[in-house]
Motif scaffolding. Structure first.
Motif, PDB file in Angstrom:
ATOM      1  N   ILE A  14      33.833  38.537  37.016  1.00  0.00           N
ATOM      2  CA  ILE A  14      34.238  37.490  37.966  1.00  0.00           C
ATOM      3  C   ILE A  14      35.752  37.441  38.094  1.00  0.00           C
ATOM      4  O   ILE A  14      36.302  37.335  39.199  1.00  0.00           O
ATOM      5  N   VAL A  15      36.440  37.527  36.951  1.00  0.00           N
ATOM      6  CA  VAL A  15      37.914  37.526  36.963  1.00  0.00           C
ATOM      7  C   VAL A  15      38.437  38.713  37.774  1.00  0.00           C
ATOM      8  O   VAL A  15      39.362  38.577  38.585  1.00  0.00           O
ATOM      9  N   ILE A  16      37.851  39.872  37.568  1.00  0.00           N
ATOM     10  CA  ILE A  16      38.268  41.068  38.303  1.00  0.00           C
ATOM     11  C   ILE A  16      38.058  40.882  39.799  1.00  0.00           C
ATOM     12  O   ILE A  16      38.919  41.247  40.610  1.00  0.00           O
ATOM     13  N   GLU A  17      36.946  40.276  40.155  1.00  0.00           N
ATOM     14  CA  GLU A  17      36.665  40.037  41.569  1.00  0.00           C
ATOM     15  C   GLU A  17      37.690  39.086  42.188  1.00  0.00           C
ATOM     16  O   GLU A  17      38.125  39.266  43.330  1.00  0.00           O
ATOM     17  N   ILE A  18      38.090  38.082  41.413  1.00  0.00           N
ATOM     18  CA  ILE A  18      39.101  37.124  41.888  1.00  0.00           C
ATOM     19  C   ILE A  18      40.394  37.847  42.237  1.00  0.00           C
ATOM     20  O   ILE A  18      40.978  37.660  43.307  1.00  0.00           O
ATOM     21  N   PHE A  19      40.854  38.715  41.314  1.00  0.00           N
ATOM     22  CA  PHE A  19      42.140  39.379  41.535  1.00  0.00           C
ATOM     23  C   PHE A  19      42.028  40.588  42.456  1.00  0.00           C
ATOM     24  O   PHE A  19      43.050  41.091  42.942  1.00  0.00           O
ATOM     25  N   ASN A  20      40.812  41.038  42.703  1.00  0.00           N
ATOM     26  CA  ASN A  20      40.626  42.027  43.773  1.00  0.00           C
ATOM     27  C   ASN A  20      40.837  41.369  45.134  1.00  0.00           C
ATOM     28  O   ASN A  20      41.430  41.963  46.043  1.00  0.00           O
ATOM     29  N   ASN A  21      40.335  40.148  45.256  1.00  0.00           N
ATOM     30  CA  ASN A  21      40.438  39.419  46.525  1.00  0.00           C
ATOM     31  C   ASN A  21      41.792  38.738  46.704  1.00  0.00           C
ATOM     32  O   ASN A  21      42.238  38.519  47.834  1.00  0.00           O
ATOM     33  N   SER A  22      42.413  38.362  45.588  1.00  0.00           N
ATOM     34  CA  SER A  22      43.728  37.700  45.633  1.00  0.00           C
ATOM     35  C   SER A  22      44.677  38.466  44.716  1.00  0.00           C
ATOM     36  O   SER A  22      44.907  38.064  43.567  1.00  0.00           O
ATOM     37  N   PRO A  23      45.220  39.579  45.200  1.00  0.00           N
ATOM     38  CA  PRO A  23      46.028  40.467  44.348  1.00  0.00           C
ATOM     39  C   PRO A  23      47.263  39.784  43.767  1.00  0.00           C
ATOM     40  O   PRO A  23      47.882  38.924  44.399  1.00  0.00           O
ATOM     41  N   LEU A  24      47.599  40.171  42.561  1.00  0.00           N
ATOM     42  CA  LEU A  24      48.806  39.686  41.896  1.00  0.00           C
ATOM     43  C   LEU A  24      50.033  40.305  42.557  1.00  0.00           C
ATOM     44  O   LEU A  24      50.026  41.478  42.921  1.00  0.00           O
ATOM     45  N   ASN A  25      51.091  39.520  42.689  1.00  0.00           N
ATOM     46  CA  ASN A  25      52.311  40.013  43.342  1.00  0.00           C
ATOM     47  C   ASN A  25      53.348  40.555  42.368  1.00  0.00           C
ATOM     48  O   ASN A  25      54.214  41.334  42.760  1.00  0.00           O
ATOM     49  N   THR A  26      53.286  40.132  41.118  1.00  0.00           N
ATOM     50  CA  THR A  26      54.254  40.630  40.145  1.00  0.00           C
ATOM     51  C   THR A  26      53.763  41.962  39.571  1.00  0.00           C
ATOM     52  O   THR A  26      52.657  42.414  39.878  1.00  0.00           O
ATOM     53  N   THR A  27      54.579  42.564  38.711  1.00  0.00           N
ATOM     54  CA  THR A  27      54.173  43.821  38.080  1.00  0.00           C
ATOM     55  C   THR A  27      53.001  43.617  37.119  1.00  0.00           C
ATOM     56  O   THR A  27      52.464  44.586  36.594  1.00  0.00           O
ATOM     57  N   LYS A  28      52.588  42.367  36.933  1.00  0.00           N
ATOM     58  CA  LYS A  28      51.354  42.082  36.197  1.00  0.00           C
ATOM     59  C   LYS A  28      50.162  42.762  36.879  1.00  0.00           C
ATOM     60  O   LYS A  28      49.152  43.058  36.241  1.00  0.00           O
ATOM     61  N   HIS A  29      50.307  43.012  38.170  1.00  0.00           N
ATOM     62  CA  HIS A  29      49.253  43.702  38.922  1.00  0.00           C
ATOM     63  C   HIS A  29      48.957  45.078  38.315  1.00  0.00           C
ATOM     64  O   HIS A  29      47.798  45.511  38.283  1.00  0.00           O
ATOM     65  N   LEU A  30      49.972  45.753  37.808  1.00  0.00           N
ATOM     66  CA  LEU A  30      49.775  47.079  37.207  1.00  0.00           C
ATOM     67  C   LEU A  30      48.955  46.977  35.928  1.00  0.00           C
ATOM     68  O   LEU A  30      48.112  47.830  35.650  1.00  0.00           O
ATOM     69  N   ASN A  31      49.180  45.907  35.168  1.00  0.00           N
ATOM     70  CA  ASN A  31      48.369  45.681  33.968  1.00  0.00           C
ATOM     71  C   ASN A  31      46.929  45.354  34.347  1.00  0.00           C
ATOM     72  O   ASN A  31      45.990  45.764  33.660  1.00  0.00           O
ATOM     73  N   PHE A  32      46.768  44.617  35.428  1.00  0.00           N
ATOM     74  CA  PHE A  32      45.420  44.308  35.903  1.00  0.00           C
ATOM     75  C   PHE A  32      44.668  45.589  36.294  1.00  0.00           C
ATOM     76  O   PHE A  32      43.491  45.756  35.959  1.00  0.00           O
ATOM     77  N   LEU A  33      45.342  46.493  36.983  1.00  0.00           N
ATOM     78  CA  LEU A  33      44.691  47.750  37.383  1.00  0.00           C
ATOM     79  C   LEU A  33      44.247  48.552  36.162  1.00  0.00           C
ATOM     80  O   LEU A  33      43.142  49.115  36.139  1.00  0.00           O
ATOM     81  N   ASP A  34      45.090  48.591  35.129  1.00  0.00           N
ATOM     82  CA  ASP A  34      44.724  49.311  33.900  1.00  0.00           C
ATOM     83  C   ASP A  34      43.582  48.602  33.172  1.00  0.00           C
ATOM     84  O   ASP A  34      42.674  49.239  32.629  1.00  0.00           O
ATOM     85  N   PHE A  35      43.655  47.274  33.138  1.00  0.00           N
ATOM     86  CA  PHE A  35      42.611  46.475  32.510  1.00  0.00           C
ATOM     87  C   PHE A  35      41.262  46.740  33.192  1.00  0.00           C
ATOM     88  O   PHE A  35      40.237  46.956  32.533  1.00  0.00           O
ATOM     89  N   LYS A  36      41.274  46.727  34.520  1.00  0.00           N
ATOM     90  CA  LYS A  36      40.059  46.979  35.288  1.00  0.00           C
ATOM     91  C   LYS A  36      39.533  48.394  35.032  1.00  0.00           C
ATOM     92  O   LYS A  36      38.322  48.599  34.873  1.00  0.00           O
ATOM     93  N   LYS A  37      40.439  49.341  34.976  1.00  0.00           N
ATOM     94  CA  LYS A  37      40.049  50.734  34.719  1.00  0.00           C
ATOM     95  C   LYS A  37      39.368  50.855  33.363  1.00  0.00           C
ATOM     96  O   LYS A  37      38.309  51.488  33.232  1.00  0.00           O
ATOM     97  N   ALA A  38      39.947  50.236  32.337  1.00  0.00           N
ATOM     98  CA  ALA A  38      39.381  50.308  30.985  1.00  0.00           C
ATOM     99  C   ALA A  38      38.036  49.585  30.915  1.00  0.00           C
ATOM    100  O   ALA A  38      37.098  50.046  30.255  1.00  0.00           O
ATOM    101  N   PHE A  39      37.934  48.453  31.603  1.00  0.00           N
ATOM    102  CA  PHE A  39      36.695  47.672  31.591  1.00  0.00           C
ATOM    103  C   PHE A  39      35.538  48.466  32.194  1.00  0.00           C
ATOM    104  O   PHE A  39      34.455  48.567  31.601  1.00  0.00           O
ATOM    105  N   TYR A  40      35.755  49.027  33.369  1.00  0.00           N
ATOM    106  CA  TYR A  40      34.677  49.779  34.021  1.00  0.00           C
ATOM    107  C   TYR A  40      34.366  51.081  33.271  1.00  0.00           C
ATOM    108  O   TYR A  40      33.217  51.520  33.249  1.00  0.00           O
ATOM    109  N   LEU A  41      35.371  51.646  32.651  1.00  0.00           N
ATOM    110  CA  LEU A  41      35.145  52.829  31.830  1.00  0.00           C
ATOM    111  C   LEU A  41      34.213  52.488  30.667  1.00  0.00           C
ATOM    112  O   LEU A  41      33.295  53.245  30.331  1.00  0.00           O
TER     113      LEU A  41
END
Length: 264
Positions: A14-41
């Protein structure tokens, strides 16, 4: 301190879906992309092998404080009014410089890693002047200052600062007043506005005005929820009575003008 943690796979989805729909504007977005990658992996791999652990560890070791790459996707940053308000509620500062005749200002601070974001926010504020009834050409009302990193820091800070009185009164305040706040930062903002109103009446030159302003300042920001035994809590009901009395009275500037005319 309160800590909110999400740990179940269902809730993380659910959290991933939230930030997919409302992307982060800071460089925290890069951590989110890695987090999502690791989660789905992890959830898409049936056998949790040592190789899987190593792969996820490699992702983790390049995140957060270990990150060395901060280039954001092209045209990713989108500044909206409510995104900015949320950012201000977390990072904004409504300050009064007591040592400089109670100078009013608004500031935002962020790591130099987010220089592009801060430039976009600067442009957003500079373009606001055409959206409110009192349309003036305020010029470039937002200034930048930079703080170099210390010995123990890898990156410096960027401070965005607004001090133009006309812009604050005619643009910034109507902008913030038009939205719904959700944190205690709103109380600091409202106290900041009160002090601005007292200053506009010249009451920061009077003993009564200075006393009220100092009482307001003693309760703002970190002092608002202070549990320090030495901190004196002001009765806000009685303080509001004093504020209303001053704001409903004559301007100190007008009073000075009358006195000068009588002396002539």
């Amino acid at each position: 301190m309160a800590i909110f943690t999400v740990s179940s796979q269902k809730e993380i989805s659910i959290v991933i879906e939230i930030f997919n729909n409302s992307p982060l504007n800071t460089t925290k977005h890069l951590n989110f992309l890695d987090f999502k990658k690791a989660f789905y992996l992890y959830i898409n791999t049936t056998k949790k092998t040592l190789n899987l652990k190593k792969e996820i560890d490699n992702i983790k070791n390049g995140m957060n404080n270990e990150r060395s790459y901060f280039e954001m996707p092209a045209n990713h940053i989108k500044i909206t009014s409510y995104w900015l308000l949320g950012f201000v509620e977390g990072e904004g500062s409504f300050f009064i410089s007591k040592s400089d005749n109670y100078r009013i200002g608004f500031g935002l601070g962020q790591s130099s890693k987010d220089l592009i974001l801060m430039e976009e926010i600067k442009n957003f504020f500079n373009n606001l002047s055409g959206e409110f009834p009192n349309k003036h050409d305020y010029g470039n009302v937002v200034s930048f200052s930079t703080i170099k990193p210390s010995v123990h820091q890898s990156y410096g800070m960027i401070n965005l600062l607004i001090q133009n009185k006309q812009y604050i009164t005619n643009v910034l305040i109507p902008f913030y007043d038009s939205m719904v706040w959700i944190s205690k930062k709103e109380y600091d903002y409202k106290d900041w506005k009160i002090i601005l109103n007292l200053k506009q009446l010249g009451l920061h030159y009077t003993k009564e005005g200075i006393k009220v302003i100092d009482q307001i300042l003693s309760q703002t920001n970190n002092n608002r929820l202070s549990t320090n035994k030495q901190h004196v809590t002001v009765d806000r009901t009685l303080l509001q009575i004093e504020i209303d009395k001053l704001l409903s009275g004559p301007s100190n500037f007008e009073k000075k003008t009358v006195e000068f005319s009588l002396n002539l």
